[in-house]
Design a protein around this motif. Structure first.
Motif, PDB file in Angstrom:
ATOM      1  N   GLU A 144      15.933 -31.451  28.802  1.00 12.90           N
ATOM      2  CA  GLU A 144      15.755 -32.916  28.822  1.00 12.90           C
ATOM      3  C   GLU A 144      14.195 -33.511  28.567  1.00 12.90           C
ATOM      4  OE1 GLU A 144      18.276 -35.193  29.451  1.00 12.90           O
ATOM      5  OE2 GLU A 144      19.386 -33.359  29.311  1.00 12.90           O
ATOM      6  N   ASP A 145      13.214 -32.668  28.754  1.00 15.14           N
ATOM      7  CA  ASP A 145      12.092 -32.801  28.322  1.00 15.14           C
ATOM      8  C   ASP A 145      12.191 -32.993  26.650  1.00 15.14           C
ATOM      9  OD1 ASP A 145      11.248 -33.203  30.747  1.00 15.14           O
ATOM     10  OD2 ASP A 145      10.321 -31.070  30.883  1.00 15.14           O
ATOM     11  N   ILE A 146      12.597 -31.828  25.889  1.00 12.57           N
ATOM     12  CA  ILE A 146      12.475 -31.762  24.796  1.00 12.57           C
ATOM     13  C   ILE A 146      13.393 -32.824  24.094  1.00 12.57           C
ATOM     14  CG2 ILE A 146      13.532 -30.404  22.714  1.00 12.57           C
ATOM     15  CD1 ILE A 146      12.549 -27.902  24.245  1.00 12.57           C
ATOM     16  N   LYS A 147      14.522 -33.126  24.650  1.00 15.41           N
ATOM     17  CA  LYS A 147      15.109 -34.349  24.105  1.00 15.41           C
ATOM     18  C   LYS A 147      14.319 -35.827  24.061  1.00 15.41           C
ATOM     19  CE  LYS A 147      19.827 -32.777  25.403  1.00 15.41           C
ATOM     20  NZ  LYS A 147      20.821 -33.007  26.390  1.00 15.41           N
ATOM     21  N   ARG A 148      13.743 -35.954  25.133  1.00 15.76           N
ATOM     22  CA  ARG A 148      12.838 -37.163  25.605  1.00 15.76           C
ATOM     23  C   ARG A 148      11.744 -37.279  24.295  1.00 15.76           C
ATOM     24  NH1 ARG A 148      13.897 -36.605  30.706  1.00 15.76           N
ATOM     25  NH2 ARG A 148      11.839 -35.283  31.168  1.00 15.76           N
ATOM     26  N   LYS A 149      11.114 -35.932  24.094  1.00 17.00           N
ATOM     27  CA  LYS A 149      10.158 -35.869  23.074  1.00 17.00           C
ATOM     28  C   LYS A 149      10.473 -36.144  21.823  1.00 17.00           C
ATOM     29  CE  LYS A 149       6.818 -33.625  26.089  1.00 17.00           C
ATOM     30  NZ  LYS A 149       5.799 -32.643  26.261  1.00 17.00           N
ATOM     31  N   LEU A 150      11.763 -35.698  21.415  1.00 12.43           N
ATOM     32  CA  LEU A 150      12.107 -35.566  19.976  1.00 12.43           C
ATOM     33  C   LEU A 150      13.066 -36.877  19.728  1.00 12.43           C
ATOM     34  CD1 LEU A 150      13.705 -32.155  19.659  1.00 12.43           C
ATOM     35  CD2 LEU A 150      11.686 -33.085  18.670  1.00 12.43           C
ATOM     36  N   THR A 151      13.500 -37.605  20.750  1.00  8.46           N
ATOM     37  CA  THR A 151      14.215 -39.000  20.639  1.00  8.46           C
ATOM     38  C   THR A 151      13.264 -40.030  20.940  1.00  8.46           C
ATOM     39  OG1 THR A 151      15.040 -39.024  22.719  1.00  8.46           O
ATOM     40  CG2 THR A 151      16.507 -38.019  20.996  1.00  8.46           C
ATOM     41  N   ASP A 152      11.977 -39.747  21.099  1.00  8.72           N
ATOM     42  CA  ASP A 152      10.910 -40.915  21.135  1.00  8.72           C
ATOM     43  C   ASP A 152      10.885 -41.916  19.967  1.00  8.72           C
ATOM     44  OD1 ASP A 152       8.557 -42.386  22.017  1.00  8.72           O
ATOM     45  OD2 ASP A 152       7.173 -40.894  21.945  1.00  8.72           O
ATOM     46  N   PRO A 153      10.952 -42.968  20.333  1.00  5.62           N
ATOM     47  CA  PRO A 153      10.857 -44.117  19.285  1.00  5.62           C
ATOM     48  C   PRO A 153       9.848 -43.970  18.337  1.00  5.62           C
ATOM     49  CG  PRO A 153      11.775 -45.208  21.364  1.00  5.62           C
ATOM     50  CD  PRO A 153      11.382 -43.846  21.484  1.00  5.62           C
ATOM     51  N   GLU A 154       8.525 -43.695  19.083  1.00  7.95           N
ATOM     52  CA  GLU A 154       7.428 -43.509  18.084  1.00  7.95           C
ATOM     53  C   GLU A 154       7.549 -42.467  17.149  1.00  7.95           C
ATOM     54  OE1 GLU A 154       4.866 -45.815  17.815  1.00  7.95           O
ATOM     55  OE2 GLU A 154       6.211 -47.095  19.007  1.00  7.95           O
ATOM     56  N   LYS A 155       8.026 -41.444  17.715  1.00  7.42           N
ATOM     57  CA  LYS A 155       8.209 -40.166  16.685  1.00  7.42           C
ATOM     58  C   LYS A 155       9.235 -40.407  15.561  1.00  7.42           C
ATOM     59  CE  LYS A 155       6.699 -36.467  19.697  1.00  7.42           C
ATOM     60  NZ  LYS A 155       5.412 -37.202  19.989  1.00  7.42           N
ATOM     61  N   ILE A 156      10.229 -41.117  15.814  1.00  6.77           N
ATOM     62  CA  ILE A 156      11.194 -41.382  14.883  1.00  6.77           C
ATOM     63  C   ILE A 156      10.642 -42.148  13.754  1.00  6.77           C
ATOM     64  CG2 ILE A 156      13.395 -42.914  14.533  1.00  6.77           C
ATOM     65  CD1 ILE A 156      14.319 -41.161  17.086  1.00  6.77           C
ATOM     66  N   LYS A 157       9.751 -43.218  14.281  1.00 10.38           N
ATOM     67  CA  LYS A 157       9.319 -44.240  13.371  1.00 10.38           C
ATOM     68  C   LYS A 157       8.236 -43.430  12.536  1.00 10.38           C
ATOM     69  CE  LYS A 157       9.315 -48.281  16.202  1.00 10.38           C
ATOM     70  NZ  LYS A 157       8.539 -49.112  17.035  1.00 10.38           N
ATOM     71  N   LYS A 158       7.774 -42.202  12.780  1.00  9.43           N
ATOM     72  CA  LYS A 158       6.838 -41.574  12.069  1.00  9.43           C
ATOM     73  C   LYS A 158       7.500 -41.036  10.766  1.00  9.43           C
ATOM     74  CE  LYS A 158       3.250 -40.662  15.057  1.00  9.43           C
ATOM     75  NZ  LYS A 158       2.400 -39.625  16.051  1.00  9.43           N
ATOM     76  N   ILE A 159       8.990 -40.713  11.029  1.00  2.00           N
ATOM     77  CA  ILE A 159       9.727 -40.215   9.911  1.00  2.00           C
ATOM     78  C   ILE A 159      10.422 -41.149   9.082  1.00  2.00           C
ATOM     79  CG2 ILE A 159       9.998 -37.912  11.034  1.00  2.00           C
ATOM     80  CD1 ILE A 159      13.010 -38.697  11.684  1.00  2.00           C
ATOM     81  N   ILE A 160      10.633 -42.371   9.519  1.00  2.00           N
ATOM     82  CA  ILE A 160      11.153 -43.244   8.694  1.00  2.00           C
ATOM     83  C   ILE A 160      10.681 -43.462   7.363  1.00  2.00           C
ATOM     84  CG2 ILE A 160      11.673 -45.738   8.506  1.00  2.00           C
ATOM     85  CD1 ILE A 160      13.610 -44.318  10.600  1.00  2.00           C
ATOM     86  N   PRO A 161       9.327 -43.676   7.026  1.00  2.00           N
ATOM     87  CA  PRO A 161       8.858 -43.515   5.554  1.00  2.00           C
ATOM     88  C   PRO A 161       9.334 -42.387   4.768  1.00  2.00           C
ATOM     89  CG  PRO A 161       7.001 -43.946   7.165  1.00  2.00           C
ATOM     90  CD  PRO A 161       8.174 -43.632   7.958  1.00  2.00           C
ATOM     91  N   LEU A 162       9.486 -41.092   5.324  1.00  2.00           N
ATOM     92  CA  LEU A 162      10.012 -40.085   4.572  1.00  2.00           C
ATOM     93  C   LEU A 162      11.518 -40.620   4.178  1.00  2.00           C
ATOM     94  CD1 LEU A 162       9.936 -37.253   3.335  1.00  2.00           C
ATOM     95  CD2 LEU A 162      10.514 -36.382   5.669  1.00  2.00           C
ATOM     96  N   VAL A 163      12.382 -40.886   5.220  1.00  2.00           N
ATOM     97  CA  VAL A 163      13.864 -41.266   5.006  1.00  2.00           C
ATOM     98  C   VAL A 163      13.678 -42.249   3.878  1.00  2.00           C
ATOM     99  CG1 VAL A 163      15.567 -42.250   6.200  1.00  2.00           C
ATOM    100  CG2 VAL A 163      14.245 -40.730   7.306  1.00  2.00           C
ATOM    101  N   GLU A 164      12.900 -43.448   3.885  1.00  4.04           N
ATOM    102  CA  GLU A 164      12.820 -44.498   2.907  1.00  4.04           C
ATOM    103  C   GLU A 164      12.655 -43.772   1.743  1.00  4.04           C
ATOM    104  OE1 GLU A 164      11.618 -48.631   3.960  1.00  4.04           O
ATOM    105  OE2 GLU A 164      10.605 -47.489   5.566  1.00  4.04           O
ATOM    106  N   THR A 165      11.608 -43.162   1.612  1.00  6.05           N
ATOM    107  CA  THR A 165      11.398 -42.399   0.086  1.00  6.05           C
ATOM    108  C   THR A 165      12.477 -41.669  -0.452  1.00  6.05           C
ATOM    109  OG1 THR A 165       8.899 -42.277   0.848  1.00  6.05           O
ATOM    110  CG2 THR A 165       9.850 -41.105  -1.126  1.00  6.05           C
ATOM    111  N   HIS A 166      13.152 -40.908   0.507  1.00  3.33           N
ATOM    112  CA  HIS A 166      14.290 -40.003  -0.088  1.00  3.33           C
ATOM    113  C   HIS A 166      15.335 -41.136  -0.496  1.00  3.33           C
ATOM    114  CE1 HIS A 166      16.845 -36.504  -0.399  1.00  3.33           C
ATOM    115  NE2 HIS A 166      17.613 -37.206   0.330  1.00  3.33           N
ATOM    116  N   LEU A 167      15.644 -41.977   0.464  1.00  2.00           N
ATOM    117  CA  LEU A 167      16.793 -42.913   0.049  1.00  2.00           C
ATOM    118  C   LEU A 167      16.488 -43.768  -1.133  1.00  2.00           C
ATOM    119  CD1 LEU A 167      17.809 -44.522   3.435  1.00  2.00           C
ATOM    120  CD2 LEU A 167      19.280 -43.096   2.005  1.00  2.00           C
ATOM    121  N   ASP A 168      15.302 -43.934  -1.498  1.00  2.00           N
ATOM    122  CA  ASP A 168      15.036 -44.896  -2.753  1.00  2.00           C
ATOM    123  C   ASP A 168      15.291 -43.866  -3.755  1.00  2.00           C
ATOM    124  OD1 ASP A 168      13.826 -47.355  -3.623  1.00  2.00           O
ATOM    125  OD2 ASP A 168      12.234 -45.988  -4.669  1.00  2.00           O
ATOM    126  N   ALA A 169      14.797 -42.591  -3.634  1.00  2.00           N
ATOM    127  CA  ALA A 169      14.973 -41.632  -4.840  1.00  2.00           C
ATOM    128  C   ALA A 169      16.605 -41.651  -5.068  1.00  2.00           C
ATOM    129  CB  ALA A 169      14.203 -40.410  -4.515  1.00  2.00           C
TER     130      ALA A 169
END
Length: 195
Positions: A64-89
Motif C-alpha cells: 500500500e505504501d508503494i502504491k501510494r508513492k507510485l500513484t502520487d499525482p506529482e510523480k505522474i506529472k513528472k512522466i507526462i512530458p516523456l509521454v507527450e514527447t513519445h506521443l508526438d513522435a
C-alpha cells in the motif's frame, strides 16, 4: 607477578572477544581448544536467522505504501512530458508511415488535439494501471520467501567480509570491551588476593 594479573586478564578478555568475532561466521575453520571444538554461530543458525529476517521484512513491508508513492499525482506529472514527447513522435512520424492514407487527414492541429486528449486520459489511467500491476505483483510475490532464500544463500565467508567491511569500529570496540572487562576483573581479583 601477581600485580600483572589485571594486564593478563585484559589480554585474555581481548583475545576471547577477538576469538568470538572470528568464530561467529566460521564453519569452515572450526577451532579446537583442548577437547572442545568451536564452530561459527551464523552458519549453524543461518536458516533460522534467514526465516526470522524474512518474516520481519514481510511484516514491515507494505504494498500500500508503494502504491501510494507510485500513484502520487506529482510523480505522474513528472512522466507526462516523456509521454507527450513519445506521443508526438508517434503521431507525427510512425503513424503516417504505418497508415499513409490517414496522414493526409491529420494536420498539426489534429495531432495536438489527439495528443492533449490522450495525455489527459493517460493521466487518469496511469494510477489505475500501476495499482492493477502492483495488485498482480503482490499476489505473485512472496517477499518473505524471497528474503529468506537470499539470506540463506549468503555464504559465511561473504557475510564475514561484509561485517568486517561495514562494522570495523564496532568489532574493534567489542574487542576493547573484552580487554576492559578483563582488566577490571583482574583488578578485582588482585584486590581480593591482597586482602
Amino acid at each position: 607477578m601477581i600485580f600483572f594479573l589485571p594486564l593478563i586478564a585484559a589480554l585474555i578478555g581481548w583475545l576471547l572477544n577477538s576469538l568470538a568475532t572470528t568464530l561467529l561466521f566460521r564453519p569452515y575453520q572450526p577451532v579446537k581448544i583442548g577437547f572442545i571444538t568451536l564452530q561459527g554461530v551464523f552458519p549453524k543458525r543461518q536458516a533460522q536467522l534467514a526465516a526470522g529476517i524474512g518474516a520481519m521484512v514481510a511484516g514491515n513491508f507494505s504494498f500500500e505504501d508503494i502504491k501510494r508513492k507510485l500513484t502520487d499525482p506529482e510523480k505522474i506529472k513528472k512522466i507526462i512530458p516523456l509521454v507527450e514527447t513519445h506521443l508526438d513522435a508517434f503521431l507525427r512520424e510512425r503513424l503516417p508511415k504505418a497508415m499513409p492514407v490517414l496522414s493526409m487527414f491529420i494536420g498539426d492541429s489534429i495531432v495536438n488535439q489527439i495528443k492533449s486528449h490522450l495525455v489527459a486520459e493517460l493521466d487518469t489511467l496511469f494510477p489505475v494501471l500501476i495499482n492493477q500491476y502492483l495488485d498482480n505483483a503482490e499476489k505473485d510475490l512472496d517477499l518473505e520467501k524471497m528474503v529468506t532464500e537470499k539470506i540463506t544463500a549468503i555464504s559465511a565467508e561473504e557475510l564475514e567480509r561484509t561485517v568486517h567491511r561495514l562494522l570495523p569500529a564496532v568489532l574493534r570496540q567489542f574487542k576493547w570491551l573484552g580487554a576492559l572487562t578483563g582488566f577490571i576483573t583482574g583488578l578485582i581479583a588482585l584486590g581480593i588476593s591482597l586482602l
